[in-house]
Design a protein around this motif. Structure first.
Motif, PDB file in Angstrom:
ATOM      1  N   PHE A 222       8.408   4.170  24.640  1.00 54.71           N
ATOM      2  CA  PHE A 222       9.146   3.694  25.729  1.00 54.71           C
ATOM      3  C   PHE A 222      10.514   4.511  25.639  1.00 54.71           C
ATOM      4  O   PHE A 222      10.694   5.181  26.502  1.00 54.71           O
ATOM      5  CB  PHE A 222       9.174   2.111  25.651  1.00 54.71           C
ATOM      6  N   ARG A 223      11.081   4.231  24.472  1.00 52.25           N
ATOM      7  CA  ARG A 223      12.195   5.036  24.384  1.00 52.25           C
ATOM      8  C   ARG A 223      12.458   5.156  22.656  1.00 52.25           C
ATOM      9  O   ARG A 223      12.072   4.305  22.025  1.00 52.25           O
ATOM     10  CB  ARG A 223      13.440   4.293  24.911  1.00 52.25           C
TER      11      ARG A 223
ATOM     12  N   TRP B 186      13.955   5.209  15.308  1.00 51.49           N
ATOM     13  CA  TRP B 186      13.649   3.760  15.719  1.00 51.49           C
ATOM     14  C   TRP B 186      13.394   4.037  17.356  1.00 51.49           C
ATOM     15  O   TRP B 186      13.961   4.314  18.102  1.00 51.49           O
ATOM     16  CB  TRP B 186      15.201   3.084  15.390  1.00 51.49           C
ATOM     17  N   VAL B 187      12.055   3.416  17.332  1.00 49.21           N
ATOM     18  CA  VAL B 187      11.429   3.476  18.739  1.00 49.21           C
ATOM     19  C   VAL B 187      11.026   2.087  19.333  1.00 49.21           C
ATOM     20  O   VAL B 187      10.643   1.263  18.545  1.00 49.21           O
ATOM     21  CB  VAL B 187      10.131   4.251  18.505  1.00 49.21           C
ATOM     22  N   ILE B 188      11.190   2.141  20.557  1.00 48.71           N
ATOM     23  CA  ILE B 188      10.990   0.954  21.532  1.00 48.71           C
ATOM     24  C   ILE B 188       9.395   1.462  22.027  1.00 48.71           C
ATOM     25  O   ILE B 188       9.146   2.338  22.755  1.00 48.71           O
ATOM     26  CB  ILE B 188      11.654   0.722  22.617  1.00 48.71           C
ATOM     27  N   VAL B 189       8.410   0.544  21.318  1.00 49.22           N
ATOM     28  CA  VAL B 189       7.055   1.145  21.507  1.00 49.22           C
ATOM     29  C   VAL B 189       6.717   0.302  22.640  1.00 49.22           C
ATOM     30  O   VAL B 189       6.755  -0.892  23.050  1.00 49.22           O
ATOM     31  CB  VAL B 189       5.946   0.548  20.462  1.00 49.22           C
ATOM     32  N   THR B 190       5.894   1.159  23.489  1.00 51.56           N
ATOM     33  CA  THR B 190       5.279   0.753  24.863  1.00 51.56           C
ATOM     34  C   THR B 190       4.768  -0.607  24.680  1.00 51.56           C
ATOM     35  O   THR B 190       3.510  -0.451  24.043  1.00 51.56           O
ATOM     36  CB  THR B 190       4.659   1.783  25.877  1.00 51.56           C
ATOM     37  N   GLY B 191       4.810  -1.765  25.330  1.00 47.44           N
ATOM     38  CA  GLY B 191       4.004  -2.801  25.204  1.00 47.44           C
ATOM     39  C   GLY B 191       4.192  -3.875  24.243  1.00 47.44           C
ATOM     40  O   GLY B 191       3.566  -4.830  24.058  1.00 47.44           O
ATOM     41  N   ARG B 192       5.204  -3.323  23.433  1.00 50.24           N
ATOM     42  CA  ARG B 192       5.654  -4.282  22.146  1.00 50.24           C
ATOM     43  C   ARG B 192       6.801  -5.173  22.409  1.00 50.24           C
ATOM     44  O   ARG B 192       7.463  -5.520  21.447  1.00 50.24           O
ATOM     45  CB  ARG B 192       5.656  -3.495  20.910  1.00 50.24           C
ATOM     46  N   GLY B 193       7.544  -5.246  23.518  1.00 47.14           N
ATOM     47  CA  GLY B 193       8.577  -5.661  23.764  1.00 47.14           C
ATOM     48  C   GLY B 193       9.718  -4.520  23.753  1.00 47.14           C
ATOM     49  O   GLY B 193       9.551  -3.415  23.677  1.00 47.14           O
ATOM     50  N   PHE B 194      10.986  -5.108  23.526  1.00 46.41           N
ATOM     51  CA  PHE B 194      12.417  -4.146  23.493  1.00 46.41           C
ATOM     52  C   PHE B 194      12.947  -4.121  22.124  1.00 46.41           C
ATOM     53  O   PHE B 194      14.045  -3.746  22.220  1.00 46.41           O
ATOM     54  CB  PHE B 194      13.398  -4.666  24.636  1.00 46.41           C
TER      55      PHE B 194
END
Length: 121
Positions: A28-29, A97-105
């Motif tokens: 995600f980001r 450090w990654v915000i994974v799609t579908g795992r919250g923020f």
């Protein structure tokens, strides 16, 4: 999420190398990205980090010789290493450090597989 590092190798003292690391997967980001290294027989240590906004941080031992950069469009981080010394010999790991799609923020930490840099006298 996978991190693929490349660019290590054997170089003489005073030489240069450029490491690359590309992240892929359900991203995600990406927030902070960085490089760490583990010299032979020693613990892993920080080399440099770069925030999503481009703020950088370096270990004292590499300041003025190494430069970290990133390409957010390519989910990639780079480490330009100049004036290499034998004490820079280590396995270099990329970190993100990654915000994974579908795992919250929340951030999730990921590591690449490591790439060996050897600096000869």
């Amino acid at each position: 999420v996978q991190l693929q590092a490349s660019g290590g190798g054997l170089v003489q003292t005073g030489g240069s190398l450029r490491l690359s690391c590309a992240a892929s997967g359900s991203i995600f980001r990406i927030n902070t990205m960085g490089w760490y290294r583990q010299p032979p027989g020693k613990q892993r240590e920080l080399v440099a980090t770069i925030s999503s906004g481009g703020n950088t941080n370096y270990a004292d031992s590499v300041k003025g010789r190494f430069a970290i950069s990133r390409d957010n469009a390519k989910n990639s981080v780079y480490l330009q290493m100049n004036s290499l010394k034998p004490e820079d010999t280590a396995v270099y790991y990329c970190n993100s450090w990654v915000i994974v799609t579908g795992r919250g923020f929340g951030d999730n930490e990921f590591w690449g597989q490591g790439t060996l840099v050897t600096v000869s006298n």
